[in-house]
Structure formats: structure tokens, C-alpha cells
Design an enzyme around this catalytic site. Structure first.
Site, short mmCIF file in Angstrom:
data_model
loop_
_atom_site.label_atom_id
_atom_site.label_comp_id
_atom_site.label_asym_id
_atom_site.label_seq_id
_atom_site.Cartn_x
_atom_site.Cartn_y
_atom_site.Cartn_z
N GLY A 90 34.06 33.15 28.65
CA GLY A 90 34.06 32.53 27.33
C GLY A 90 33.07 31.38 27.35
O GLY A 90 31.98 31.50 27.90
N SER A 122 32.27 35.45 34.61
CA SER A 122 31.39 34.73 33.69
C SER A 122 31.67 33.21 33.74
O SER A 122 31.43 32.61 34.78
CB SER A 122 31.57 35.32 32.29
OG SER A 122 30.57 34.89 31.42
N ALA A 123 32.21 32.59 32.70
CA ALA A 123 32.52 31.16 32.76
C ALA A 123 33.46 30.85 33.92
O ALA A 123 33.33 29.80 34.57
CB ALA A 123 33.13 30.70 31.44
N HIS A 159 25.65 36.87 33.89
CA HIS A 159 24.94 37.67 32.86
C HIS A 159 23.43 37.48 33.01
O HIS A 159 22.72 37.41 32.01
CB HIS A 159 25.35 37.27 31.43
CG HIS A 159 26.80 37.40 31.13
ND1 HIS A 159 27.41 38.60 30.89
CD2 HIS A 159 27.78 36.47 31.03
CE1 HIS A 159 28.71 38.41 30.64
NE2 HIS A 159 28.95 37.12 30.72
N GLU A 194 24.87 41.68 35.50
CA GLU A 194 26.13 42.34 35.14
C GLU A 194 26.36 43.54 36.06
O GLU A 194 25.46 44.37 36.23
CB GLU A 194 26.11 42.76 33.69
CG GLU A 194 26.07 41.56 32.76
CD GLU A 194 26.05 41.92 31.29
OE1 GLU A 194 25.89 43.10 30.97
OE2 GLU A 194 26.21 41.01 30.46
#
Lengths: 237, 237
Positions: A90, A122-123, A159, A194
Site C-alpha cells: 500500500g 511491497s510497502a 515493483h 515483480e
């Protein structure tokens, strides 16, 4: 013994949430019956409850229960007692602000360094690096600092995206942005495409998945590392 | 009377630095013999001197001298006495940190609101918005805050980029990122595509250039505005 997975993304194109990571989760969380989910990054503004339900559904096949960190009256105590952790993706600014303001970043770091398994996407992977300063996210809130857990001695760019050929767009490429980071810092940066993830077991740090990663070190030409490679050499000189 | 140009980008694909903006600069800086250049955003880590030389070369055809803000012993006094300003693109975090830490953001705002012409490109346009919180840049330094000049009553997203069709990349689109901003704020956001700029003359705010812009208001479906449109309706409700 530390056991950590930091993945570029939760979801591969055309697949379900955490689908490609199921085998990895099975090994990482072997013997674990319940984990804490850190929902603070709220992708697209999803609520903490909704996001936790989404994570819980993805852990159900492993028969692992998921509780949202936001549901505990004493989240620091909950972290101390947890069997393992998953932090979803997020907005990294939101995530870091919540963790720092609630004094939970250090608690999480301590629990993971003690050996409780941790997975980030991700985050949630960004906060495994030295700082969040190579995030792609917008600064939608002002956190009290940019320091993160430093579970690995470098920064991540999840990413990671190669320049798109023939795109007549003049905005900075990801590589240019990371080069700008290196005008201010000497922390190495791993551009994690990814489908790739970092695996930490004890002192061994390796790149896993099906895609190579791009490494940026201050003052050096960026270069590729292949899946299966050790990343133990990658640290601030 | 306020006279301001906030451009998405300094450079169009295949063109020279500030080439497409020359006619705009000629009108904006009519009667001006010298401006101050704010070089703090340092794209790609370029030095303040080199960046100022680059800007000076682009103002030479207009017979306007360019002095770097970094060269003044008393930059606040220099801003008070300047005939006009240009702030170049680069990293918005660097730019805002320097301006806030040196106490120059308010000085620049005051001079521009008094009627001294101001041009910004990219990061230099971001600081014309209410906050820098819809920048695309990486947080490579920690500024003391995210508030900017608020020369217009909304935020900008320079280099606005539409989703690229068929890209199997799962990183957030620009639109998703701006929607995340609106989970925290109600400030409208103008997605300014390359080739577009905002023109402020007195109280009139218009979109100029050859491309439409995309407007994001909290709780509404994003929509397009065409060049030549007034933007005076766009303010926090």
C-alpha cells in the site's frame, strides 16, 4: 534464527492475492497457527478490517489464523507474543507513520530479529530495508522519520520497473530516481522486480523467484543479479 | 498582479531544454532583465552551478540574465529585490527541504504574490501547489514539512501519466496513488500532462498548452479539462 521474506509484490498479473507466494509462506510459517497482519499501508484506502480479511483469506489454505495489529488494545504486547508477522503493501508513508507514531517499528524489528518469521510485500518489504527512502509511493502523510527496520543492510525498490522503450515521457525513470537517492546516501539499493523476493535465513540473504534483480551501488554502474544469488555482499561500504 | 506559469515539464520529448516554453517565457518575463533561478531540486544530482548555467542558456535568447539563488550571501534579501523567478525540476523533497530549512519558501511566496513573475517546471511547479504531497519523487531527504507556497488553491501532479495499456506491472498507477492521497486530504489535484501548464494572471487561473489535464477531486470520478479552460472553480470545498 531470523527467517524473513521480502517480496516485490503481493500479486502477479492475472493471479490471485499472494497466490505465487503460497509455497514460500508454507515454509516460512511452518508450525505457526496464528500471525499478526500489519494493515496500516491501506492500498487504495481500504479499511484495516477489510485489508485484514483479505490477508486472512490468503492464509486460510495454510490453516493459519490472521489477526490485524489494529485490533489489539496493547499492540506492543501483541507483537512481543506473536508467532509471526505479515505486512501488506500500500502506501509506505502511511505504514511508516503509523508504526513510528505508535512506537511499534522497533518492537516489530526486535521480534523479527529474535526469530519470529516475517513476510512483507511491497510497502511491507520497504520497511525491511534501512530506510523507506527508495519507495515509489506518494508522500500522502508526513511520518516522524524515514528510518525503517533494517532487517537487511540495504534499501529496496519494490515493483522495480525497467525504462519502457519508446515511451515519449520525460518523467524520471526509476533508475534516475535511485541515482538521485545516491547523491545523498551510500546505502545500496536492490531494484526488486515483480516475481522476485529476498529470503533471509539466519545470516544468509538470497534473491529468490524467477526474475533477476538490479543492484544500484553509489558510484557504480548498476548491474543484475540472478535468482539464487547470495546478497550477503550487499552492504554499506 | 500575480503572474505565474506552472509547467508539467521543462522539456518535451526530442526538444531542447525549455524550448516549447520560450513564447510563454517571453510574455511572462516581459520587461525583466534578470531573474533568480532556484536550483535546489538538482535533477540527477547536477550541481547548483551547472544547473544554473543550463537555465541561463535557455534565458539567453530573451536577453535575461540568470543568477542562482545559492550564490547570494543573503538569499532572503535577494528574493525581496528580484525581478522574477524560475524554479527548475528535479527532486521535490530536496527542493522543499532547502527552501524550508533556509526559511525561503515564505519569502518566495510573498514576492510572487506581490506580482513578481514566477515560472516553475515539474518540482518547481509542485511547490506552487498547496503541498508537495502529490509529487512523483522519491523521499531521498527528510524535509521539515510538506507544505508549499499555495500559489494556486490545489495540488499538482506534474508529468501526469495515464495507465499504460497491457502493461503487466502491478505497481500502483498514478490515478491509484492520487486516490490514496484523497483518503487523507480533500485538496483537489490537477494531473498535468507533459506539454501543459497552468497560467495565473491576477485572479484568473487557466490551463494552457496542447494537452488536456485530468482533475481529481475527493469523492468524485476523475474528469478531463481542455486547454483554455478556467481552473478558478478548483479549490478545496
Amino acid at each position: 534464527m531470523k527467517h524473513i521474506v521480502l517480496a516485490s509484490t503481493s500479486t502477479l498479473y492475472g493471479e490471485g492475492y499472494l497466490a505465487y507466494l503460497q509455497p514460500v509462506m508454507k515454509t516460512l510459517f511452518a508450525g505457526v497457527s496464528e500471525i499478526i497482519f500489519v494493515p496500516f499501508a491501506r492500498p487504495g484506502g481500504i479499511s484495516h478490517d477489510e485489508y485484514t480479511a483479505k490477508a486472512a483469506a490468503a492464509f486460510e489454505p495454510l490453516q493459519i489464523k490472521v489477526k490485524g495489529l489494529h485490533t489489539f488494545a496493547d499492540p506492543a504486547a501483541a507483537i512481543r507474543e506473536a508467532q509471526g508477522f505479515f505486512t501488506g503493501g500500500g502506501n509506505t508513508f502511511l505504514l511508516v507513520k503509523e508504526l513510528l507514531e505508535r512506537g511499534l517499528m522497533d518492537k516489530l524489528k526486535a521480534a523479527v530479529e529474535e526469530g519470529r518469521p516475517y513476510m512483507g510485500c511491497s510497502a511491507g518489504s520497504n520497511i525491511g530495508g534501512v530506510s523507506m527512502q527508495t519507495t515509489n509511493d506518494m508522500p500522502i502523510v508526513y511520518p516522524p522519520g524515514f528510518q525503517t527496520m533494517g532487517l537487511v543492510p540495504f534499501n529496496l525498490n519494490p515493483h522495480y520497473l525497467d525504462p519502457i522503450p519508446d515511451l515519449p515521457h520525460m518523467g524520471e525513470t526509476r533508475e534516475t530516481r535511485i541515482r538521485e537517492f545516491h547523491t545523498q546516501h551510500t546505502t545500496p539499493v536492490l531494484g526488486l522486480r515483480e516475481g522476485g523476493w529476498i529470503h533471509v535465513k539466519g545470516e544468509a540473504i538470497t534473491l529468490e523467484g524467477k526474475v533477476s534483480a538490479r543492484i544500484f551501488e553509489a558510484g557504480k554502474t548498476p548491474y543484475e543479479v540472478e535468482p539464487g544469488s547470495s546478497l550477503n555482499f550487499l552492504r554499506q561500504s
